[in-house]
Design an enzyme around this catalytic site. Sequence first.
Site, PDB file in Angstrom:
ATOM      1  N   GLN A 118     -31.416 -12.828 -10.753  1.00  9.65           N
ATOM      2  CA  GLN A 118     -31.140 -14.233 -10.536  1.00  9.65           C
ATOM      3  C   GLN A 118     -30.299 -14.541  -9.028  1.00  9.65           C
ATOM      4  O   GLN A 118     -29.978 -13.400  -8.458  1.00  9.65           O
ATOM      5  CB  GLN A 118     -30.475 -15.164 -11.370  1.00  9.65           C
ATOM      6  CG  GLN A 118     -30.772 -15.271 -12.825  1.00  9.65           C
ATOM      7  CD  GLN A 118     -29.732 -15.934 -13.630  1.00  9.65           C
ATOM      8  OE1 GLN A 118     -29.502 -15.378 -14.616  1.00  9.65           O
ATOM      9  NE2 GLN A 118     -29.766 -16.864 -13.361  1.00  9.65           N
ATOM     10  N   HIS A 119     -30.536 -15.727  -8.499  1.00 11.23           N
ATOM     11  CA  HIS A 119     -29.858 -16.160  -7.507  1.00 11.23           C
ATOM     12  C   HIS A 119     -30.171 -15.441  -6.016  1.00 11.23           C
ATOM     13  O   HIS A 119     -29.585 -16.348  -5.074  1.00 11.23           O
ATOM     14  CB  HIS A 119     -28.337 -15.973  -7.749  1.00 11.23           C
ATOM     15  CG  HIS A 119     -27.702 -16.296  -8.883  1.00 11.23           C
ATOM     16  ND1 HIS A 119     -28.077 -17.499  -9.419  1.00 11.23           N
ATOM     17  CD2 HIS A 119     -27.277 -15.511  -9.762  1.00 11.23           C
ATOM     18  CE1 HIS A 119     -27.447 -17.424 -10.852  1.00 11.23           C
ATOM     19  NE2 HIS A 119     -27.031 -16.259 -10.877  1.00 11.23           N
ATOM     20  N   ASP A 148     -33.969 -12.996 -14.900  1.00 13.11           N
ATOM     21  CA  ASP A 148     -33.846 -11.772 -15.890  1.00 13.11           C
ATOM     22  C   ASP A 148     -33.119 -12.325 -17.106  1.00 13.11           C
ATOM     23  O   ASP A 148     -33.480 -11.693 -18.138  1.00 13.11           O
ATOM     24  CB  ASP A 148     -33.369 -10.635 -15.274  1.00 13.11           C
ATOM     25  CG  ASP A 148     -31.994 -10.762 -14.661  1.00 13.11           C
ATOM     26  OD1 ASP A 148     -31.311 -11.655 -14.608  1.00 13.11           O
ATOM     27  OD2 ASP A 148     -31.534  -9.577 -14.036  1.00 13.11           O
TER      28      ASP A 148
HETATM   29  O1  5SP Z   1     -26.020 -12.902 -11.282  1.00 14.74           O
HETATM   30  C1  5SP Z   1     -26.541 -12.792 -12.485  1.00 14.74           C
HETATM   31  C2  5SP Z   1     -26.626 -13.764 -13.445  1.00 14.74           C
HETATM   32  O2  5SP Z   1     -26.171 -15.071 -13.194  1.00 14.74           O
HETATM   33  C3  5SP Z   1     -26.999 -11.468 -12.928  1.00 14.74           C
HETATM   34  O3  5SP Z   1     -27.179 -11.348 -14.064  1.00 14.74           O
HETATM   35  C4  5SP Z   1     -28.352 -11.080 -12.016  1.00 14.74           C
HETATM   36  O4  5SP Z   1     -29.404 -11.875 -12.931  1.00 14.74           O
HETATM   37  C5  5SP Z   1     -28.668  -9.765 -11.974  1.00 14.74           C
HETATM   38  O5  5SP Z   1     -28.964  -9.174 -13.265  1.00 14.74           O
HETATM   39  P1  5SP Z   1     -29.024  -7.519 -13.542  1.00 14.74           P
HETATM   40  O6  5SP Z   1     -29.623  -6.802 -12.331  1.00 14.74           O
HETATM   41  O7  5SP Z   1     -27.627  -6.980 -13.640  1.00 14.74           O
HETATM   42  O8  5SP Z   1     -29.672  -7.485 -14.823  1.00 14.74           O
END
Ligand code: 5SP
Length: 475
Positions: A71-72, A245
């Site tokens: 995300q983000h 994700d």
């Molecule tokens: O910033 C967040 C949720 O807000 C993280 O969960 C990212 O989405 C990255 O996820 P992973 O790579 O650790 O699964």
Amino acid sequence: MTLVAGVDSSTQSCKVVIRDAETGALVRQGRAAHPDGTEVHPSHWWAAFLRALEEAGGLDDVAVISVAGQQHGMVCLDEAGNVVREALLWNDTRSAQAALDLTAELGGPQAWADAVGLVPVASFTVTKLRWLAEHEPENARRTAAVCLPHDWLTWRLAGALGSGSPDASSWVDAPLPPLDHLTTDRGDASGTGYWSPATGAYRTDILKAAFGSVPLLPRVLGPADEVGAATGGAGRVLIAPGTGDNMAAALGVGARPGDVVVSLGTSGTVFAVTESPSTDPTGAVAGFADATGRFLPLVATLNAARVMDAAARIAGVGLDELSDLALQAPPGADGLTLVPYLEGERTPNRPTATGSIHGLTLATSTPAHLARAAIEGMLCGLADGLDAMGTRPERVLLIGGAARSEAVRRIAPTIFGVPITVPPPAEYVANGAAHQAATLLTTPDWRSEDTKTYEGEALPEIRTRYARATTHILD
Ligand SMILES: O=C(CO)[C@@H](O)[C@H](O)COP(=O)(O)O
Ligand SMILES: Nc1ncnc2c1ncn2[C@@H]1O[C@H](COP(=O)(O)OP(=O)(O)O)[C@@H](O)[C@H]1O
């Protein structure tokens, strides 16, 4: 047999699963590593996706594909669709001051929670855009469109599938579609800071105030929409909207209201599926949307699986041995307490903090104590997250790379104070994307495999000691 593909383009790697649309049975899979670092050129994600897809046997016999992604991350594109600069990822903390500034400018945390369901921290896209406008004004000026990692990969995939070449090995330089073919979904859009889960609409006023202008934004698709149909692009493989994700993990693990999912990947996340949007003016719980039309309140920490990677490195052992070592030390590690702020921290919002170890004595100076303290510290931050959610879950499900560790599974009930349900190790984000892909064809009723439940005596004194340790950390 009709096949669907699910992709997880996460922080550390790209994973592709190919599943039977009817039964959900795994047919084949592949994975490829992403580069390290908190700013990454998106071309690396595309290259890793193509490598993982090749390992998974390609798309020749696949009917639908869906991409889930970290995300983000801020992906800026120029008028021609070229990437303006490396993407700033969710764990890049350089926009921490921008987050403080934006929070004050809109009228404080409550105003943000009311407007978009979250309070700015460095992870969210809107703060990265403010950082760009302030620190790289030329790059900001060249930015014609802004999107997220899964949006960008989906768009590139549409270009490749629309190119007419069935050979994925020729897709590295596939044509870029027009910018107005960019799409996203409500789950990922809800992590930008300029889309409201409550109203289902972009807040372009907030984006303009943060960035100075409103670049083109991806069209927000519904869960059952098809990317090609929405954009006029055609391809022999249908593309589902994809999502963030964590939203895909919720689909993959079959989370239902009453469940809380704890995911231990690069990030640690605690999230639930709810019927109505949430607002938390403390900023601990981000009120995201999910990938189905519901909502996904979520707490995230910056430090999860990599804390164990770091502890294994210090102890000079592999991850399996680290797990064995941790189970040799007593609960509480005789007072050795590790605060795992190795990349700064997001919850609590301490972007410049560093990690620390407390309670070192001659007796606790052993690899086993370190291993136990690392796991307990990682889990204490997430137990605080579970408290912040303010719900009494019916089930707590544990997934993600570090959930493969037997020590993590056994220690988790003592820290969370509730039984922990562990599904079999699998790529739940990619599985969730595949599940979304299958919904374009059928109503998938994929049988979930057997879970294992771990129980243990709650040991709140470990959390009390951890809480004391977090008041003595260095920035
Ligand atoms: O910033 C967040 C949720 O807000 C993280 O969960 C990212 O989405 C990255 O996820 P992973 O790579 O650790 O699964
Ligand atoms: N048996 C294990 N014990 C502890 N950590 C593990 C184990 N297997 C994998 N990991 C860790 O899990 C992480 C990758 O998990 P994953 O959920 O794929 O992360 P992400 O989605 O953020 O890329 C890596 O840091 C890896 O070292």
